[in-house]
Design a protein around this motif. Structure first.
Motif, PDB file in Angstrom:
ATOM      1  N   GLY A 250       0.785  -1.228   0.000  1.00 55.56           N
ATOM      2  CA  GLY A 250       0.000   0.000   0.000  1.00 55.56           C
ATOM      3  C   GLY A 250       0.814   1.275   0.000  1.00 55.56           C
ATOM      4  N   THR A 251       2.131   1.193  -0.170  1.00 54.96           N
ATOM      5  CA  THR A 251       2.987   2.374  -0.186  1.00 54.96           C
ATOM      6  C   THR A 251       3.597   2.553  -1.574  1.00 54.96           C
ATOM      7  OG1 THR A 251       4.983   1.161   0.481  1.00 54.96           O
ATOM      8  CG2 THR A 251       3.526   1.956   2.239  1.00 54.96           C
ATOM      9  N   VAL A 252       4.393   3.618  -1.708  1.00 55.34           N
ATOM     10  CA  VAL A 252       5.077   3.857  -2.976  1.00 55.34           C
ATOM     11  C   VAL A 252       6.057   2.716  -3.279  1.00 55.34           C
ATOM     12  CG1 VAL A 252       6.610   5.439  -4.219  1.00 55.34           C
ATOM     13  CG2 VAL A 252       4.809   6.352  -2.729  1.00 55.34           C
ATOM     14  N   LEU A 253       6.672   2.169  -2.238  1.00 54.33           N
ATOM     15  CA  LEU A 253       7.590   1.048  -2.451  1.00 54.33           C
ATOM     16  C   LEU A 253       6.872  -0.158  -3.041  1.00 54.33           C
ATOM     17  CD1 LEU A 253       9.742   1.197   0.817  1.00 54.33           C
ATOM     18  CD2 LEU A 253      10.381   1.942  -1.493  1.00 54.33           C
ATOM     19  N   TRP A 254       5.631  -0.315  -2.721  1.00 51.54           N
ATOM     20  CA  TRP A 254       4.838  -1.414  -3.279  1.00 51.54           C
ATOM     21  C   TRP A 254       4.688  -1.256  -4.799  1.00 51.54           C
ATOM     22  CZ3 TRP A 254      -0.832  -1.568  -4.333  1.00 51.54           C
ATOM     23  CH2 TRP A 254      -1.282  -2.862  -4.549  1.00 51.54           C
ATOM     24  N   VAL A 255       4.444  -0.013  -5.235  1.00 52.29           N
ATOM     25  CA  VAL A 255       4.347   0.260  -6.672  1.00 52.29           C
ATOM     26  C   VAL A 255       5.700   0.025  -7.347  1.00 52.29           C
ATOM     27  CG1 VAL A 255       3.778   1.991  -8.407  1.00 52.29           C
ATOM     28  CG2 VAL A 255       2.521   1.946  -6.246  1.00 52.29           C
ATOM     29  N   VAL A 256       6.774   0.472  -6.675  1.00 51.44           N
ATOM     30  CA  VAL A 256       8.114   0.261  -7.231  1.00 51.44           C
ATOM     31  C   VAL A 256       8.390  -1.231  -7.383  1.00 51.44           C
ATOM     32  CG1 VAL A 256      10.585   0.557  -6.795  1.00 51.44           C
ATOM     33  CG2 VAL A 256       8.988   2.441  -6.357  1.00 51.44           C
ATOM     34  N   LEU A 257       7.939  -2.021  -6.426  1.00 50.92           N
ATOM     35  CA  LEU A 257       8.147  -3.466  -6.484  1.00 50.92           C
ATOM     36  C   LEU A 257       7.433  -4.082  -7.683  1.00 50.92           C
ATOM     37  CD1 LEU A 257       9.400  -5.901  -5.006  1.00 50.92           C
ATOM     38  CD2 LEU A 257       7.227  -6.142  -3.785  1.00 50.92           C
ATOM     39  N   GLN A 258       6.240  -3.585  -8.001  1.00 54.84           N
ATOM     40  CA  GLN A 258       5.536  -4.096  -9.177  1.00 54.84           C
ATOM     41  C   GLN A 258       6.301  -3.761 -10.451  1.00 54.84           C
ATOM     42  OE1 GLN A 258       3.067  -5.886  -7.932  1.00 54.84           O
ATOM     43  NE2 GLN A 258       3.493  -4.882  -5.990  1.00 54.84           N
ATOM     44  N   VAL A 259       6.838  -2.538 -10.496  1.00 59.57           N
ATOM     45  CA  VAL A 259       7.605  -2.134 -11.673  1.00 59.57           C
ATOM     46  C   VAL A 259       8.854  -2.997 -11.822  1.00 59.57           C
ATOM     47  CG1 VAL A 259       8.895  -0.241 -12.726  1.00 59.57           C
ATOM     48  CG2 VAL A 259       6.711   0.216 -11.587  1.00 59.57           C
ATOM     49  N   VAL A 260       9.552  -3.240 -10.713  1.00 57.60           N
ATOM     50  CA  VAL A 260      10.753  -4.073 -10.752  1.00 57.60           C
ATOM     51  C   VAL A 260      10.409  -5.483 -11.218  1.00 57.60           C
ATOM     52  CG1 VAL A 260      12.541  -5.150  -9.322  1.00 57.60           C
ATOM     53  CG2 VAL A 260      12.001  -2.725  -9.045  1.00 57.60           C
ATOM     54  N   SER A 261       9.322  -6.031 -10.728  1.00 63.29           N
ATOM     55  CA  SER A 261       8.919  -7.376 -11.127  1.00 63.29           C
ATOM     56  C   SER A 261       8.625  -7.438 -12.622  1.00 63.29           C
ATOM     57  CB  SER A 261       7.684  -7.812 -10.333  1.00 63.29           C
ATOM     58  OG  SER A 261       7.947  -7.827  -8.948  1.00 63.29           O
ATOM     59  N   ALA A 262       7.912  -6.427 -13.139  1.00 63.49           N
ATOM     60  CA  ALA A 262       7.596  -6.415 -14.563  1.00 63.49           C
ATOM     61  C   ALA A 262       8.852  -6.273 -15.417  1.00 63.49           C
ATOM     62  CB  ALA A 262       6.618  -5.278 -14.869  1.00 63.49           C
ATOM     63  N   LEU A 263       9.755  -5.373 -15.018  1.00 63.38           N
ATOM     64  CA  LEU A 263      10.986  -5.176 -15.784  1.00 63.38           C
ATOM     65  C   LEU A 263      11.882  -6.415 -15.731  1.00 63.38           C
ATOM     66  CD1 LEU A 263      11.897  -1.474 -14.888  1.00 63.38           C
ATOM     67  CD2 LEU A 263      10.907  -2.348 -17.009  1.00 63.38           C
ATOM     68  N   LEU A 264      11.919  -7.073 -14.582  1.00 59.88           N
ATOM     69  CA  LEU A 264      12.732  -8.285 -14.466  1.00 59.88           C
ATOM     70  C   LEU A 264      12.205  -9.372 -15.398  1.00 59.88           C
ATOM     71  CD1 LEU A 264      15.108  -9.549 -12.897  1.00 59.88           C
ATOM     72  CD2 LEU A 264      13.426 -10.410 -11.246  1.00 59.88           C
ATOM     73  N   PHE A 265      10.897  -9.537 -15.427  1.00 63.41           N
ATOM     74  CA  PHE A 265      10.301 -10.523 -16.328  1.00 63.41           C
ATOM     75  C   PHE A 265      10.611 -10.190 -17.786  1.00 63.41           C
ATOM     76  CE2 PHE A 265       6.857 -11.850 -19.108  1.00 63.41           C
ATOM     77  CZ  PHE A 265       6.711 -13.186 -18.790  1.00 63.41           C
ATOM     78  N   LEU A 266      10.439  -8.929 -18.159  1.00 65.47           N
ATOM     79  CA  LEU A 266      10.697  -8.531 -19.539  1.00 65.47           C
ATOM     80  C   LEU A 266      12.165  -8.700 -19.908  1.00 65.47           C
ATOM     81  CD1 LEU A 266       8.481  -5.323 -19.851  1.00 65.47           C
ATOM     82  CD2 LEU A 266       8.064  -7.558 -20.873  1.00 65.47           C
ATOM     83  N   ALA A 267      13.059  -8.418 -18.955  1.00 67.74           N
ATOM     84  CA  ALA A 267      14.489  -8.574 -19.234  1.00 67.74           C
ATOM     85  C   ALA A 267      14.827 -10.025 -19.519  1.00 67.74           C
ATOM     86  CB  ALA A 267      15.307  -8.057 -18.049  1.00 67.74           C
TER      87      ALA A 267
END
Length: 359
Positions: A250-267
């Motif tokens: 529920g924080t900004v870090l939570w959103v950052v974690l989603q972005v990191v997960s998506a970028l890691l998968f795409l990489a």
């Protein structure tokens, strides 16, 4: 009044070419029918099930709907080359059969204290990621002789995650939300969020695990196999545990974690487009060189007169005509073979490593 040809409208067969549409292979492709299903499923769910008790039927239909939509997106992104329909059916069947009981059984062994990061990883990350990883591991062993690329296993892992996320969304909406009494406007938003986010969030983490299983499939010894499989389990479990950790959720870090997960998968998906097991190529045959200057080490052969044959005598030339210079001796290069050989392929290098999960 005759209308000039330039101003005439196209024929009806051009405006509505039904015969051409029906015969065109594009309308027979599975992507076309999946698109049509995505359009038709929501109204069909409401018509078929209506106000059924518990709304389990519509929940299953909507969860399947969003999982299929994400499947189409992931297919376009990853473009797996060696994944067949039989493999997809097998991973879906194994996921429906194994994931729920295994995840629930393992979670019962650990604490569900999400205020503690270690408990979040052990109580949610490892059990659920292991459950999603197991169907892919079975297929890796079953198809080990086919030499599937890591991105193929990444896609199968993503499909396994889609199944897990869809099932979890149905359970949360039909069982936990009525118990919590969250049935108002907030509950409606949570329902949409669960149906949309749960499948793809689980797919991203399970896809990373599948990629490492794909790397492990090219080894025949237990050491590298379990090392790569362990990394494939550890990285998604860490991301999953952080996702469920209360200070992050529920924080900004939570959103950052989603972005990191998506970028890691795409990489990993993009690296998988070029990463493949090394396949030795035979060296080309050495052929005589028929072009270019002779090598410095070549000898120059000058023909000499044979002692058995008398030297030819030149006829005297007229005094008015200068004698023509003798033609230079022919230079015959020695045979030279090409020293080029195909270099051995370099070994494949492995890269080192959305949504809240059900609590």
């Amino acid at each position: 009044m005759t209308i000039p040809p330039a101003e005439r409208l196209p024929d009806l067969a051009v405006l509505f070419p039904f015969r051409a549409w029906l015969r065109h292979p594009a309308l027979r492709a599975w992507t076309t029918w999946l698109f049509v299903a995505l359009v038709a499923v929501p109204p069909a769910a409401l018509v078929v099930f209506g106000d059924a008790a518990g709304h389990v039927g519509p929940a299953i239909m909507f969860a399947t709907y969003f999982a299929a939509a994400w499947f189409l997106v992931l297919w376009v992104v990853v473009r797996p080359q060696n994944v067949s329909g039989a493999m997809l059916a097998q991973v879906v069947g194994l996921a429906l059969l194994l994931e729920g009981p295994i995840a629930s059984g393992m979670e019962a062994l650990f604490s569900d204290d999400f205020d503690n990061l270690a408990a979040s990883i052990l109580g949610a990350g490892i059990p659920e990621e292991f459950a999603k990883m197991l169907p892919v591991a079975i297929l890796v062993l079953a198809y080990r002789r086919r030499g599937l690329a890591p991105r193929d296993m990444l896609f199968l892992g993503a499909v396994s995650g889609l199944v897990f996320g869809a099932v979890e969304a149905v359970i949360y909406v039909t069982i936990y939300m009525p118990i919590l009494g969250d049935l108002g406007t907030g509950g409606a938003i949570t329902t949409v969020w669960r149906f949309v986010t749960d499948p793809v969030g689980h797919a991203l983490w399970a896809g990373v695990a599948g990629y490492f299983l794909g790397l492990a499939s090219h080894y025949r010894t237990a050491g590298p196999w379990f090392a790569l499989a362990g990394i494939g389990l550890g990285v998604p479990a860490l991301l999953h545990g952080l996702n469920d950790w209360t200070p992050v959720t529920g924080t900004v870090l939570w959103v950052v974690l989603q972005v990191v997960s998506a970028l890691l998968f795409l990489a990993y998906a993009r690296i998988g487009l070029v990463a493949a097991p090394p396949v030795p190529r035979p060296a080309p045959l050495a052929l005589p060189q028929s072009w270019g200057p002779p090598a410095a080490a070549m000898s120059v052969l000058v023909p000499t007169a044979s002692p058995a044959s008398p030297a030819p005598t030149a006829s005297p030339a007229p005094t008015a005509t200068p004698a023509r210079p003798a033609a230079p001796a022919a230079r015959v290069p020695a045979a030279r073979t090409s020293g080029r050989h195909a270099a051995a392929d370099e070994p494949m290098t492995a890269p080192i490593a959305l949504g809240m999960m059900m609590r």
